[in-house]
Design a protein around this motif. Structure first.
Motif, PDB file in Angstrom:
ATOM      1  N   GLY A 373      33.269  41.992  41.276  1.00 20.98           N
ATOM      2  CA  GLY A 373      34.438  41.113  41.894  1.00 20.98           C
ATOM      3  C   GLY A 373      35.576  41.214  41.171  1.00 20.98           C
ATOM      4  O   GLY A 373      35.550  41.351  39.960  1.00 20.98           O
ATOM      5  N   GLU A 374      36.741  40.903  41.795  1.00 19.53           N
ATOM      6  CA  GLU A 374      37.929  40.858  41.003  1.00 19.53           C
ATOM      7  C   GLU A 374      37.950  39.904  40.056  1.00 19.53           C
ATOM      8  O   GLU A 374      37.361  38.754  40.053  1.00 19.53           O
ATOM      9  N   GLY A 375      38.720  40.163  38.851  1.00 19.06           N
ATOM     10  CA  GLY A 375      38.814  39.363  38.034  1.00 19.06           C
ATOM     11  C   GLY A 375      37.623  39.550  36.868  1.00 19.06           C
ATOM     12  O   GLY A 375      37.657  38.715  35.852  1.00 19.06           O
ATOM     13  N   ALA A 376      36.723  40.179  37.192  1.00 21.15           N
ATOM     14  CA  ALA A 376      35.584  40.115  36.329  1.00 21.15           C
ATOM     15  C   ALA A 376      35.666  41.056  35.060  1.00 21.15           C
ATOM     16  O   ALA A 376      36.657  41.752  34.970  1.00 21.15           O
ATOM     17  N   LEU A 377      34.831  40.840  34.004  1.00 20.49           N
ATOM     18  CA  LEU A 377      34.888  41.576  32.801  1.00 20.49           C
ATOM     19  C   LEU A 377      33.665  42.248  32.841  1.00 20.49           C
ATOM     20  O   LEU A 377      32.723  41.892  32.889  1.00 20.49           O
ATOM     21  N   MET A 378      33.872  43.592  32.497  1.00 19.64           N
ATOM     22  CA  MET A 378      32.675  44.521  32.282  1.00 19.64           C
ATOM     23  C   MET A 378      32.958  45.347  30.991  1.00 19.64           C
ATOM     24  O   MET A 378      33.833  45.822  30.550  1.00 19.64           O
ATOM     25  N   THR A 379      31.717  45.274  30.158  1.00 21.13           N
ATOM     26  CA  THR A 379      31.860  46.023  29.006  1.00 21.13           C
ATOM     27  C   THR A 379      30.520  47.033  28.873  1.00 21.13           C
ATOM     28  O   THR A 379      29.469  46.712  29.374  1.00 21.13           O
ATOM     29  N   VAL A 380      30.918  48.161  28.120  1.00 24.45           N
ATOM     30  CA  VAL A 380      29.942  49.301  27.932  1.00 24.45           C
ATOM     31  C   VAL A 380      29.601  49.204  26.543  1.00 24.45           C
ATOM     32  O   VAL A 380      30.728  49.546  25.641  1.00 24.45           O
TER      33      VAL A 380
END
Length: 463
Positions: A373-380
């Motif tokens: 979703g918009e505004g989400a935080l994704m980290t690899v």
């Protein structure tokens, strides 16, 4: 036809050649052994005769030569040899050489340990001789010692050994030939055991069932098991193709049906708004079909678990993963998602395929971009522990209900209630690529507030 047959490799010829060469070597070795044995026998016989001649000369001197001399007739008989020359000598302790060749003397110390007749080798006038010597009291003068020597060349011994060899070679050759014929018949009969297997395979059309070990000779079990392995791989490839066709038919049925419906709407209506709406739906369905076909092809490639030479190489995850994440940053910005990377500075090596790793990471990031979703935080994230390297993709989106987490990675599975369209193949592709790398995929809730955490554990490569 004959040239073609002889130009090809023949198992029968190879077996016979493999047997024939050792048999010929055996014939040569046996001939050498026969010659050595014959020479030993000839030496034994001639040594015995040489001792007898020496004793005869002693007897002759004791009975028929009162003055210690050797008659001319006796000298002729002692020295006569049709193939060479024999020698004799008689030495007196008082008078020196009494008769014979003055150079025929035994080596010093020959009679040190025994007074019996002694045998020894000597060379006179470049001739190798075998000699016998005996010491005795002069029968005509008790105060005198006589030394009697008789020698002969070795020519007769070698001639007799050669004659024995020539007599034995035909019999040995015949025996070797008979053994070769028996081997030929055995090879011919043994290879006929392959005929039922050849007939069985020739009668098959589309049957890829294993041959099995029953009624298969032990010597060709490795071959039949290799063929069974090939059949198993072929069955797997055919099953993979059939599954791809079934998957493609399953996934493309809906968009194709939708394309037909909306095309009919556009054809049946004169209203520009209706036509524009139908074309808009057609475009979305084409995009969906295009994405589905790409993912089906990716899944098919990922399901190929066989490793071939050159498929993998040492990869430094600490360099590769940041590069691959960087390629997707612009898409994350367009989707209003904060995509970041965390990892160590030191190298993290695995044995892998860069293209498959990119396919896997792209599907994980796509999954986050689509559902977080918009505004989400994704980290690899990257980390290492013991002999394992951990690749983690985590987001703080709505996540997956605990009841459905175990089904993540199944083909065509989509979490019920999801508003986003998808094929349900992304995580299945991730699962297959991980298996290709001998890695394990685990799914968790990112936190109590939601989100999804996908953790892939790779075996580290020792450098």
């Amino acid at each position: 036809m004959s040239q073609w047959r002889w130009g090809r490799q023949s198992l029968r010829r190879r077996l016979l050649t493999t047997v024939m060469v050792p048999l010929l070597l055996l014939l040569l070795m046996n001939s050498l052994i026969t010659y050595i044995g014959a020479l030993i026998y000839a030496n034994h016989v001639h040594d015995k005769n040489l001792i007898d001649d020496t004793l005869t000369l002693v007897q002759l001197m004791a009975t028929e030569s009162p003055d210690g001399r050797v008659t001319s007739q006796a000298k002729f008989l002692l020295e006569y040899d049709p193939n060479g020359h024999n020698y004799f000598s008689v030495f007196s302790a008082k008078h020196g050489l009494v008769a014979g060749n003055p150079t025929l003397r035994p080596p010093d110390g020959l009679f040190k340990d025994s007074s019996e007749t002694q045998l020894y080798d000597i060379q006179i006038e470049k001739h190798a001789l075998r000699a016998a010597s005996i010491q005795m009291t002069n029968p005509h003068d008790a105060s005198d010692e006589l030394e009697v020597n008789v020698a002969e060349t070795l020519r007769d011994r070698h001639i007799e050994a050669q004659q024995i060899l020539l007599l034995s070679i035909p019999a040995q050759t015949l025996l070797i030939f008979a053994a070769f014929m028996l081997v030929w018949l055995g090879v011919r009969t043994g290879l006929r055991q392959l005929d039922p297997l050849t007939t069985q395979l020739a009668n098959r059309e589309h049957d890829l069932a294993p041959i099995g070990d029953q009624d298969v000779p032990v010597e060709i079990l490795p071959l039949t098991r290799t063929i069974d392995g090939l059949f198993a791989r072929l069955r797997g490839m055919l099953a993979l193709h059939e599954r791809f066709i079934a998957d493609a038919a399953h996934q493309l049925r809906t968009p194709l049906a939708g394309l037909s419906v909306h095309a009919e709407r556009a054809q049946a209506s004169a209203d520009p708004a209706t036509i524009a709406d139908a074309l808009n739906h057609i475009q979305r369905l084409i995009q969906r079909a295009n994405r589905t076909s790409k993912q089906l092809l990716a899944l098919t490639r990922a399901q190929t678990t066989e490793h071939e030479a050159g498929d993998s190489e040492p990869l430094n995850f600490a360099v590769v993963i940041p590069e691959l994440v960087g390629l997707r940053v612009h898409e994350a910005i367009a989707a209003n998602i904060d995509l970041g990377y965390e990892g160590p500075e030191g190298p993290l090596w695995i044995d892998g395929d860069r293209h498959r790793i990119q396919e896997m990471l792209d599907n994980l990031i796509d999954n986050g971009l689509r559902y977080a979703g918009e505004g989400a935080l994704m980290t690899v994230m990257l980390s290492s522990q013991n002999d394992n390297i951990f690749l983690v993709v985590e987001d703080n989106g709505p996540g997956v209900p605990p009841a459905w987490i175990e089904r993540l990675g199944e083909r065509f599975f989509r979490v019920p209630g999801s508003a986003e369209e998808g094929s349900g193949l992304g995580l299945a592709i991730v699962q297959r690529i991980a298996e290709w790398h001998n890695a394990k995929v685990r799914y968790f809730a990112a936190s109590q507030k939601g989100g999804l955490r996908v953790e892939i554990v790779f075996p580290a490569m020792h450098t």
